[in-house]
Motif scaffolding. Sequence first.
Motif, PDB file in Angstrom:
ATOM      1  N   SER A  27      -6.449 -10.460   8.822  1.00  0.00           N
ATOM      2  CA  SER A  27      -7.045  -9.143   9.065  1.00  0.00           C
ATOM      3  C   SER A  27      -7.563  -8.978  10.486  1.00  0.00           C
ATOM      4  N   ASN A  46      -7.419  -8.064   1.881  1.00  0.00           N
ATOM      5  CA  ASN A  46      -6.006  -8.378   1.637  1.00  0.00           C
ATOM      6  C   ASN A  46      -5.266  -8.929   2.849  1.00  0.00           C
ATOM      7  N   HIS A  49      -0.873  -6.318   5.618  1.00  0.00           N
ATOM      8  CA  HIS A  49       0.223  -5.747   4.831  1.00  0.00           C
ATOM      9  C   HIS A  49       1.205  -5.165   5.841  1.00  0.00           C
ATOM     10  N   TRP A  50       2.267  -5.903   6.135  1.00  0.00           N
ATOM     11  CA  TRP A  50       3.171  -5.610   7.243  1.00  0.00           C
ATOM     12  C   TRP A  50       4.433  -4.945   6.714  1.00  0.00           C
ATOM     13  N   THR A  51       4.653  -3.702   7.147  1.00  0.00           N
ATOM     14  CA  THR A  51       5.800  -2.941   6.644  1.00  0.00           C
ATOM     15  C   THR A  51       6.710  -2.412   7.739  1.00  0.00           C
ATOM     16  N   LEU A  75       1.591 -16.730   3.460  1.00  0.00           N
ATOM     17  CA  LEU A  75       2.212 -15.427   3.276  1.00  0.00           C
ATOM     18  C   LEU A  75       3.020 -15.352   1.987  1.00  0.00           C
ATOM     19  N   LYS A  76       3.463 -14.121   1.666  1.00  0.00           N
ATOM     20  CA  LYS A  76       4.239 -13.898   0.446  1.00  0.00           C
ATOM     21  C   LYS A  76       5.021 -12.606   0.589  1.00  0.00           C
ATOM     22  N   ASN A  77       5.988 -12.420  -0.318  1.00  0.00           N
ATOM     23  CA  ASN A  77       6.710 -11.173  -0.461  1.00  0.00           C
ATOM     24  C   ASN A  77       7.399 -11.190  -1.822  1.00  0.00           C
ATOM     25  N   TYR A 120       0.596 -16.384  -2.583  1.00  0.00           N
ATOM     26  CA  TYR A 120       0.658 -16.813  -1.188  1.00  0.00           C
ATOM     27  C   TYR A 120       1.149 -18.263  -1.109  1.00  0.00           C
ATOM     28  N   VAL A 149       8.470  -4.124   2.320  1.00  0.00           N
ATOM     29  CA  VAL A 149       7.461  -4.947   2.984  1.00  0.00           C
ATOM     30  C   VAL A 149       8.119  -6.102   3.715  1.00  0.00           C
ATOM     31  N   ASP A 152       3.279  -9.975   3.285  1.00  0.00           N
ATOM     32  CA  ASP A 152       1.829  -9.922   3.131  1.00  0.00           C
ATOM     33  C   ASP A 152       1.309 -11.271   3.602  1.00  0.00           C
ATOM     34  N   ARG A 154      -2.028 -13.685   4.548  1.00  0.00           N
ATOM     35  CA  ARG A 154      -3.457 -13.888   4.327  1.00  0.00           C
ATOM     36  C   ARG A 154      -4.116 -14.554   5.527  1.00  0.00           C
TER      37      ARG A 154
END
Length: 569
Positions: A27, A46, A49-51, A75-77, A120, A149, A152, A154
């Motif tokens: 963040s 959160n 949140h990269w889009t 990270l995750k998706n 994550y 996305v 995401d 963290r």
Amino acid sequence: MIRSIILVTCICSCIKLSAQAIAIPASTGYAVPVEKEERGMFSEKNGLHWTNASQKISYTFYLRRAGELAISLDLKNKSAGNTIRVSVEDEHGPSATKTGQPAVSPGKVFTVAVPSSVEYKNTQVGKVYVKDSGFYTITLSSVKKAGDVIADIRSVLLSGSATENMHFNPKPRRNAASVHLKYPVPDSVKATSFYNEITVPAGADLVHSYYMACGFARGYFGIQVNSATERRVIFSVWDSGNEAIDRNKVADSNKVQLLAKGEGVFADGFGNEGTGGHSHWVYPWKAGETYKFWVTALADSATHTTIYTGYFFIPELQKWKLIASFKAPHDGQTLRNLYSFNENFVGSNGQLQRKAYFGNQWIQRQNGSWKELTQASFSYDATGKAGDRIDYGGGEENGKFYLWNGGFHKANAQYGDVFSRAAAGVRPMVDVTKNADSLVQAEKDKQEILARVKNKEIDTTGSKDGVYYHILKEGTGDYVSIDDTVTLYYKGWILQTGLVFDQTKDKPAVFPLRRLIRGWQIAVPMCKPGGKIRMYIPSGIAYSIRSRSKDIPPNSILVFDVEVLSSKK
């Protein structure tokens, strides 16, 4: 342009992190181009949140020692097929560092696969060897986007010997630290005005910047960049009391009162950082241009009030403009605690450097004499005091003080440092009689007077050179000459409010007519001794945009009843 070195990554994308790994919250990053705040791209809860595949994301930190630096991403998706590129940038630019070698060991281009997961995962990026201390930036860019996305994230995780005693900002506030100059003035000096100049160099006029010239105990006055299309001149004065958020909770007796404002100036209240009266004028000020600011204080110890008025000089017109005049309650003092500052008031671009030069500071004392201010002490806000941001500085350069913040460069000043500049000896030349709004205000005053005549609220015989008048009693002998000294009775009040601001009582007044306001010089010579006249004097030939007294606000139309007893050549 900053050199980019691509990280060497391990074949395995996911590894178990060592216990010593340091997590930089996602963040706290920055997006280029800047994200729109309402999208909620960065959040403390959160992370990131990269889009948007056209945006790069950066994280900057300070390393105090050389050594190995291992980097991973948490990270995750939900979708599979996304890949990103990760690079490291150092603060030294494309040239070699002071050691003669690149600050970061070179590597090869590598893309990192974003794991398809609802949880994550710690995904290893790679290792580099850091050869020098300084600021470093990890930049993420999208290589392939599958779905809505990119990732995401963290946290950015760092480990290795180079992380020992490293610095980064762990807090969600991404603003650069605000930095200040305080101008010492002895308590024995009663300052009735404060003059300062600001020059913002090219490239430093960034969105969400406030360059403040004339700060004082009850307010502040400067220029802002509010958006890509709007810039402002801002003058504000704080209320009394302790309410910090909601001005609706402030008692009327504690609120500052707007007395006057310039043409096109917006005025209202403000809250959330204390409360008070706010005014601003939308004006496209430019980098590289020097702007002049002048604030005055008219103190009334009897009522414990002070009238603060801000004036701004428009270079292209070579004229001063009234921004606003406010009456502050529970005051009654002259200007004190004088200061200037640089502020980054929204954190979405706090990674960029702001800079401004402050020059030719002067104060005017109660006796009318001027004193040049040639010393200033350096300080910063709570963000600097907490050590969250360490990229700031100030000093003296070419006869001017300067302040800078942001940009992730090493600090060149510490809290309490005192700067000095050579005295320029160029005293301010302030003439507000022919001001930027003179023609507009003259027409307003004329229409105000004519409307009252039409409505039979006032009676005039005629007008002369802008003064409307009515002969109440004819005198005898020769007409008064402008070069005469006159003995007379008078009473003066404000046309707009009816407030009587001055009058003779038991004894008449004696004045050399040449020393009085232009309106008197025009109208009184229409009288003979023993005569009486009522004069309606537009503000432009009265006190114009000056705060003449506690009872005469700027742009006041003055009414006088004058009885001439005698005149002497």
